[in-house]
Design a protein around this motif. Structure first.
Motif, mmCIF file in Angstrom:
data_model
loop_
_atom_site.group_PDB
_atom_site.id
_atom_site.type_symbol
_atom_site.label_atom_id
_atom_site.label_comp_id
_atom_site.label_asym_id
_atom_site.label_seq_id
_atom_site.Cartn_x
_atom_site.Cartn_y
_atom_site.Cartn_z
ATOM 1 N N ASP B 181 0.859 -1.185 0.000
ATOM 2 C CA ASP B 181 0.000 0.000 0.000
ATOM 3 C C ASP B 181 0.899 1.240 0.000
ATOM 4 O O ASP B 181 1.657 1.467 0.935
ATOM 5 N N SER B 183 0.359 4.177 0.521
ATOM 6 C CA SER B 183 0.151 5.210 1.541
ATOM 7 C C SER B 183 1.108 5.015 2.727
ATOM 8 O O SER B 183 1.358 5.958 3.462
ATOM 9 N N TYR B 184 1.676 3.804 2.893
ATOM 10 C CA TYR B 184 2.707 3.637 3.934
ATOM 11 C C TYR B 184 3.909 4.526 3.628
ATOM 12 O O TYR B 184 4.497 5.122 4.524
ATOM 13 N N GLU B 186 3.889 7.248 1.757
ATOM 14 C CA GLU B 186 3.496 8.646 1.934
ATOM 15 C C GLU B 186 3.462 9.001 3.412
ATOM 16 O O GLU B 186 3.897 10.084 3.803
ATOM 17 N N ALA B 187 2.950 8.076 4.225
ATOM 18 C CA ALA B 187 2.883 8.334 5.666
ATOM 19 C C ALA B 187 4.280 8.551 6.216
ATOM 20 O O ALA B 187 4.506 9.446 7.027
ATOM 21 N N SER B 188 5.225 7.752 5.762
ATOM 22 C CA SER B 188 6.602 7.886 6.256
ATOM 23 C C SER B 188 7.190 9.245 5.875
ATOM 24 O O SER B 188 7.807 9.921 6.704
ATOM 25 N N LEU B 189 6.967 9.651 4.627
ATOM 26 C CA LEU B 189 7.445 10.967 4.190
ATOM 27 C C LEU B 189 6.769 12.062 5.006
ATOM 28 O O LEU B 189 7.402 13.005 5.470
ATOM 29 N N ASP B 190 5.467 11.882 5.192
ATOM 30 C CA ASP B 190 4.675 12.864 5.917
ATOM 31 C C ASP B 190 5.198 13.042 7.340
ATOM 32 O O ASP B 190 5.146 14.125 7.896
#
Lengths: 366, 287
Positions: B181, B183-184, B186-190
Motif C-alpha cells: 500500500d 500510503s505507507y 506517503e505516511a513515512s514521508l509525511d
C-alpha cells in the motif's frame, strides 16, 4: 482578521485534460476546524494532498504559516496527515509507530519516550502500546494514526476521510472525540469528507466543493440556512426545490411564478436571475389535515404517499395536486414526533395541507 | 470427490520426483561392488569421504560463496527494476513485465552460449571497450588495446548466474512491491522521513516476503547449477554441480555423487528451516 495558518491562493491542479482543482482560494485560520466537503471526485482529496505535499499544484500558491510550500517536500512541511487507510506501519508496534516520526528527525530518546507516552495517553491507547497493528481494531488503528501525527506537534493536522471506515456508532463517538481533541491540542484541523453530517457536526467552517470548484465557504449554520446556490442547498441536508421565473422585483421584494406553488411573494435582497430556484427545507414545512388559518403563508395541498419513521422524527413524501409537465411533484416533509400520539396523527393516503412562511424560503441561482 | 483430479499430479510427483529422490538418498549409503554393480550397505563411507576430503568441502564452500554473491547482485539489480515496474502504469507495465519474462522463451543452453559470444576475448564486451579505448586515442599513448580475459573464471560464472536467474528475483519482488500500500510510503514521508530512510525502514521491511522468496528461488538453483559453470567457467571455475555431475557420469561413482548431492540438500534444508524459524519468531508482524 487573524493571521491565516494556511493560505491557498488560486490553486489549480490538472491531470492530463482533467481539471481536478480549478482556481481555488481558501484561507484557514489558526486553531480552526476546517472541512472540505463534496461528493467523490470533487477535488477535495487532491487539495489536501497538495497541502501535504504529495502532489504539487499546476498553478497557484500554497502558504503554510506564511511560507510558500511549492518547493518544499512532504517530509519538510509542518503538517501531518491521518490517512484514509490509516497507513499504520504493520511491522511496528503501536509505540514504534508513534515514535517513528520523532526518530527520523533525530529527537533525543528521552524526549521521544515522554512525548510518545503523552500522545498515547491522549488518544487512550497507553495500555496497548506494545501491540502490533494486526491485533488492533479499526478504531484503535485510527487512534494510532492520530497519535502518530499529533506527536509531531504539527501546525496543521490533515484528516482524509477519517471516519469513513468506521461503523455508525463508533463514527458518532469519534466525531465527538475529534472535536474535543482539536480543542485540547489547539491545532488547526483540516478534514476531508463526503459526509455532510460529519462536516456540519465537527467543523467551524466548511468549504463545499464541486467539480474542482469551491461553491461556498461558510459556517455550518450559514451553509444550511443560506446556501449560495442550488448545488450547495441540495448537497447539504434535504431540500425541496421549485424552478420558477421572476415576474416582478421591487425594493427587496420578489415575485416568482412557479408551476407548483403559483405566484410566490418573497423578501429577497441581492441579485436574482430571471430563472431562479426556490428552496424550502423539509423541517420548515408545516402539515395539517384541515385548512390552516394563516395569513401570508405559502400553501399547497397534496396526499401522503410515503412514510419513514425514525423515532424522533418522521420523514414523509407528499404528492402535490398541481403537477408540472414532468409529472406529479413530491415534497419531502419532516415532522417532529414530539408527542407520543404524533405518530398516529397522519398516515399514508391522507389528504393534507402544507404551508410555510415565505421567510423560510430561499431564492437560489443555479 | 475432487481429490481424483489431483491423482495424476500426485502420481507424477511420487513416481518421478519422490521415488528417484529416495533412490539417490539410498544410494548415498551404498558402495560399489564392481565396475557396474552398486550395493546399498548402509555405509557412511561416502559422507566421510565427502566431508573428509578438503577439495570437496572447498568447492562446496566456494559454490555457496559464488551463489551468495550472485544472489546479492540479483537482488540489488532486480529491486529497482521491480520497483519501476510496479510504479509505471498501463501498457508500459505490460511491456516491462514481458521484457523480464522474455528470456524464458529462449533455451537456457542457447542463452548461455550467447554469453560466450559476449565475454570471449573477441566478444562484444571487449569490442566495446576497444572502441572506447581507440576513440579516446589511448592506443597512441599505451599501445594496442589488450582484450580482457572475461571468460573461464569466477567473474563469468557469477555474471552468467545473475543473468540467467534475474527473472526469478524480479517477479516475486514485483509481486510484493505491487501489493504494498503506497500510503505507507506517503505516511513515512509525511512523518518527516527522507526518501532513503523511508526505503530502508518501510519499503524493505514491508516487501521482505518478496525479498525472501526471491532469494530462495534464486539461491537454491544457483547452488546446484552445472550448465552455466560448465560452459562459462570451464575447469577453472567449477561449482559443486559440476563435481556431482562428474561423479555420476565420468567417474561412474553413483554412491559418492549421491552423497555429495545430499550434502547440498541438507545444507538447503538447514537454510530453509532457519528461515522458517526466523519467520515464526516474527509472526506477530505479519500483515
Amino acid at each position: 482578521m487573524s493571521e491565516s495558518i494556511i493560505s491557498i491562493r488560486n490553486v489549480t491542479k490538472t491531470f492530463g485534460a482533467v481539471r481536478a482543482v480549478n482556481d481555488v482560494s481558501i484561507d484557514i485560520q489558526a486553531n480552526e476546524f476546517f472541512a472540505l466537503l463534496g461528493p467523490s471526485g470533487c477535488g477535495k482529496t487532491t487539495l489536501l494532498r497538495m497541502i501535504a505535499g504529495f502532489t504539487n499544484p499546476s498553478a497557484g500558491q500554497i502558504l503554510i504559516d506564511g511560507q510558500d510550500m511549492v518547493a518544499v517536500p512532504p517530509n519538510k512541511r509542518p503538517v501531518n496527515m491521518v490517512f484514509q487507510s490509516y497507513a499504520v506501519f504493520p511491522h511496528m508496534s503501536v509505540e514504534q509507530n508513534v515514535a517513528y516520526g520523532l526518530q527520523v528527525v533525530g529527537t533525543p530518546a528521552a524526549e521521544i519516550s515522554t512525548r510518545v507516552a503523552n500522545a498515547l495517553e491522549r488518544v487512550g491507547l497507553d495500555e496497548l502500546r506494545t501491540r502490533m497493528p494486526g491485533q488492533l481494531s479499526g478504531g484503535q488503528r485510527q487512534r494510532v494514526a492520530l497519535a502518530r501525527a499529533l506527536v509531531k506537534q504539527p501546525k496543521v493536522l490533515l484528516l482524509d476521510e477519517p471516519l469513513s471506515a468506521l461503523d455508525a456508532k463508533l463514527r458518532e463517538q469519534m466525531q465527538f472525540e475529534l472535536s474535543q481533541l482539536q480543542q485540547d491540542v489547539g491545532v488547526t484541523f483540516i478534514i476531508v469528507t463526503h459526509d455532510q453530517d460529519e462536516a456540519l457536526s465537527m467543523a467551524d467552517r466548511i468549504a463545499v466543493m464541486q467539480d474542482g470548484n469551491v461553491d461556498q465557504i461558510a459556517e455550518p449554520g450559514a451553509l444550511y440556512e443560506k446556501p449560495a446556490n442550488r448545488f450547495v442547498a441540495d448537497f447539504i441536508g434535504k431540500v425541496n426545490l421549485f424552478d420558477g421565473e421572476v415576474s416582478g422585483t421591487q425594493a427587496g421584494k420578489l415575485t416568482v411564478e412557479t408551476a407548483v406553488l403559483g405566484k410566490v411573494h418573497l423578501t429577497h435582497d441581492g441579485e436574482a436571475q430571471h430563472q431562479v430556484c426556490l428552496a424550502i427545507r423539509p423541517e420548515k414545512i408545516r402539515i395539517s389535515k384541515t385548512k390552516p388559518d394563516v395569513e401570508g403563508h405559502i400553501t399547497t395541498r397534496g396526499r401522503i404517499t410515503d412514510w419513514a419513521y425514525y423515532g424522533d422524527c418522521s420523514h414523509m413524501f407528499v404528492e402535490t395536486e398541481n403537477a408540472t409537465q414532468s409529472g406529479a411533484v413530491r415534497l419531502g416533509v419532516v415532522i417532529q414526533n414530539d408527542t407520543r400520539d404524533a405518530v398516529d396523527a397522519l398516515d399514508i393516503g391522507d389528504d393534507v395541507h402544507l404551508f410555510w412562511s415565505p421567510d423560510d424560503m430561499l431564492v437560489l441561482n443555479d | 470427490m475432487f481429490w481424483f483430479l489431483a491423482a495424476p499430479g500426485t502420481f507424477w510427483l511420487v513416481v518421478f520426483f519422490l521415488a528417484p529422490l529416495a533412490i539417490v538418498w539410498a544410494l548415498s549409503f551404498g558402495e560399489q561392488t564392481s565396475l557396474v554393480d552398486t550395493e546399498i550397505t548402509g555405509t557412511l563411507e561416502n559422507y566421510v569421504r565427502a566431508v573428509g576430503t578438503p577439495v570437496y568441502l572447498q568447492i562446496i564452500w566456494k559454490s555457496l560463496w559464488i551463489s551468495a554473491i550472485a544472489t546479492f547482485l540479483c537482488l540489488v539489480v532486480a529491486y529497482p527494476v521491480a520497483f519501476l515496474i510496479s510504479f509505471v502504469r498501463g501498457r508500459w507495465k505490460m511491456l516491462l513485465l514481458v521484457a523480464v519474462i522474455l528470456p524464458f522463451w529462449i533455451n537456457l543452453l542457447i542463452r548461455t552460449y550467447a554469453l560466450l559470444a559476449v565475454f570471449r576475448t573477441r566478444g562484444f564486451v571487449n569490442f566495446g571497450f576497444e572502441w572506447i579505448y581507440n576513440t579516446l586515442w589511448l592506443d597512441t599513448i599505451f599501445g594496442r588495446f589488450q582484450p580482457l580475459e572475461l571468460l573461464y573464471n569466477n567473474f563469468s560464472v557469477t555474471a552468467g548466474l545473475v543473468y540467467v536467474f534475474m527473472p526469478f528475483m524480479v517477479l516475486p519482488l514485483y509481486a510484493s512491491i505491487e501489493r504494498l500500500d503506497k500510503s505507507y510510503l506517503e505516511a513515512s514521508l509525511d512523518l518527516g522521513a527522507s526518501q532513503t530512510r523511508t526505503f530502508f525502514r518501510i519499503t524493505v521491511p514491508l516487501t521482505m516476503p518478496g525479498i525472501v522468496s526471491g532469494i530462495i528461488l534464486v539461491f537454491i538453483p544457483m547452488l546446484g547449477a552445472f550448465l552455466i559453470p560448465d560452459l562459462l567457467g570451464g575447469t577453472n571455475a567449477q561449482m559443486i554441480g559440476n563435481v556431482i555431475e562428474r561423479q555420476f557420469k565420468a567417474a561412474n561413482d553413483y554412491p559418492f555423487g549421491a552423497a555429495l548431492s545430499f550434502l547440498l540438500m541438507y545444507a538447503t534444508f538447514g537454510a530453509l528451516a532457519l528461515r522458517a524459524f526466523m519467520a515464526g519468531r516474527k509472526s506477530g508482524m505479519e500483515i
